[in-house]
Design a protein around this motif. Structure first.
Motif, short mmCIF file in Angstrom:
data_model
loop_
_atom_site.label_atom_id
_atom_site.label_comp_id
_atom_site.label_asym_id
_atom_site.label_seq_id
_atom_site.Cartn_x
_atom_site.Cartn_y
_atom_site.Cartn_z
N GLN A 36 0.81 -1.22 0.00
CA GLN A 36 0.00 0.00 0.00
C GLN A 36 0.85 1.27 0.00
O GLN A 36 0.46 2.28 -0.58
N HIS A 37 2.01 1.24 0.63
CA HIS A 37 2.84 2.43 0.75
C HIS A 37 3.80 2.62 -0.42
O HIS A 37 4.36 3.70 -0.58
N LEU A 38 4.01 1.57 -1.21
CA LEU A 38 4.90 1.64 -2.37
C LEU A 38 4.44 0.60 -3.40
O LEU A 38 5.05 -0.45 -3.54
N LEU A 141 9.28 5.20 4.34
CA LEU A 141 8.68 6.27 3.56
C LEU A 141 7.74 7.07 4.46
O LEU A 141 7.10 6.51 5.36
N SER A 142 7.63 8.36 4.19
CA SER A 142 6.84 9.25 5.05
C SER A 142 5.35 8.91 5.06
O SER A 142 4.64 9.31 5.97
N ASN A 143 4.87 8.16 4.05
CA ASN A 143 3.46 7.77 4.03
C ASN A 143 3.22 6.49 4.83
O ASN A 143 2.14 5.90 4.75
N ASN A 144 4.21 6.05 5.59
CA ASN A 144 4.08 4.84 6.39
C ASN A 144 4.44 5.14 7.85
O ASN A 144 5.44 4.65 8.37
N PRO A 145 3.63 5.96 8.53
CA PRO A 145 3.97 6.33 9.91
C PRO A 145 3.97 5.15 10.87
O PRO A 145 4.68 5.19 11.88
N ALA A 146 3.22 4.10 10.57
CA ALA A 146 3.23 2.93 11.46
C ALA A 146 4.62 2.30 11.50
O ALA A 146 5.09 1.89 12.56
N SER A 147 5.30 2.22 10.35
CA SER A 147 6.66 1.66 10.33
C SER A 147 7.64 2.58 11.06
O SER A 147 8.56 2.10 11.73
N ALA A 167 10.41 4.82 -6.16
CA ALA A 167 9.41 5.28 -7.13
C ALA A 167 8.08 5.52 -6.41
O ALA A 167 7.07 4.90 -6.70
N ALA A 168 8.12 6.43 -5.47
CA ALA A 168 6.95 6.74 -4.64
C ALA A 168 6.15 7.87 -5.28
O ALA A 168 6.64 8.61 -6.13
N ALA A 169 4.92 8.01 -4.83
CA ALA A 169 4.05 9.08 -5.33
C ALA A 169 4.63 10.44 -4.94
O ALA A 169 5.41 10.57 -3.99
N ALA A 170 4.22 11.46 -5.67
CA ALA A 170 4.68 12.83 -5.41
C ALA A 170 4.39 13.22 -3.97
O ALA A 170 3.35 12.88 -3.41
N GLY A 171 5.33 13.92 -3.37
CA GLY A 171 5.15 14.42 -2.01
C GLY A 171 5.62 13.47 -0.93
O GLY A 171 5.67 13.85 0.25
N ILE A 172 5.94 12.24 -1.27
CA ILE A 172 6.40 11.27 -0.28
C ILE A 172 7.91 11.40 -0.14
O ILE A 172 8.63 11.45 -1.14
N THR A 173 8.37 11.48 1.08
CA THR A 173 9.80 11.60 1.35
C THR A 173 10.30 10.33 2.03
O THR A 173 9.53 9.47 2.44
#
Length: 194
Positions: A36-38, A141-147, A167-173
């Motif tokens: 889901q995150h990548l 990745l910043s879109n995975n705060p649980a990790s 190769a993450a979506a725009a805005g993900i660090t």
């Protein structure tokens, strides 16, 4: 505890990843819900999953520790998860930067049960029992705060955040966590591979 022995935790059983685990690894890594995150990380071939197994074997052979096959332990079973069920991989592998990389990939049906934290704590304990001289790191990745929370629970702290090479979506660090300060080649490699 080493990953060369079957290690029983409260709810999980760890054993070295072997070629016999390939189909189970592929089952987890090819599940789109696992990524889901990548989404581009999803495995489409068994060869991709074979690299996971091979990297764990290489790390274990060269450094005595490598990622585990993670199964439900006797105390972790319930109506939806039977003891012995393969639920994913987890632990540490040695990176080319000569730091440990903490990671796990679990079937989404097991998320929210605290298994990732148990894996992370067991992996950190295994590394520290062997030697405390090598950094333990995690790349998130910043879109995975649980990790990120799992890394912190395992005793790591955020030491870097910035652009990701994934190769993450725009805005993900990307974020790098470590149990100690990092610098030089190790930090450069991690940044290039987050």
């Amino acid at each position: 505890m080493t990953n060369l022995d079957l290690a029983q935790e409260a709810r999980l059983a760890f054993s070295p990843l072997t070629p016999d685990d390939l189909e189970s690894v592929f089952g987890v890594y090819s599940d789109p819900d696992t990524w889901q995150h990548l989404p581009v990380g999803r495995h489409n071939t068994r060869e991709q999953s074979r690299r996971i197994v091979d990297d764990a074997i290489k790390s274990r052979r060269e450094h005595d520790i490598g990622q585990w096959a993670v199964r439900v332990g006797d105390q972790g079973s319930d109506d939806s998860l039977r003891a012995g069920t393969f639920i994913g991989t987890g632990g540490v592998n040695m990176t080319p930067a000569l730091v440990w990389n903490l990671g796990y990939r679990l079937s989404p049906t097991t998320w929210g049960r605290g298994f990732a934290t148990e894996i992370a704590l067991a992996a950190v304990a295994a590394v520290r029992a062997k030697s405390d001289s090598v950094a333990i790191t995690a790349r998130v990745l910043s879109n995975n705060p649980a990790s990120a929370q799992v890394a912190v629970r395992a005793g790591l702290r955020k030491v870097w955040a910035g652009p990701t090479m994934a190769a993450a979506a725009a805005g993900i660090t990307g974020e790098i966590f470590s149990d100690r300060d990092l610098g030089g080649d190790a930090l450069r490699w991690l940044i290039e591979n987050v």
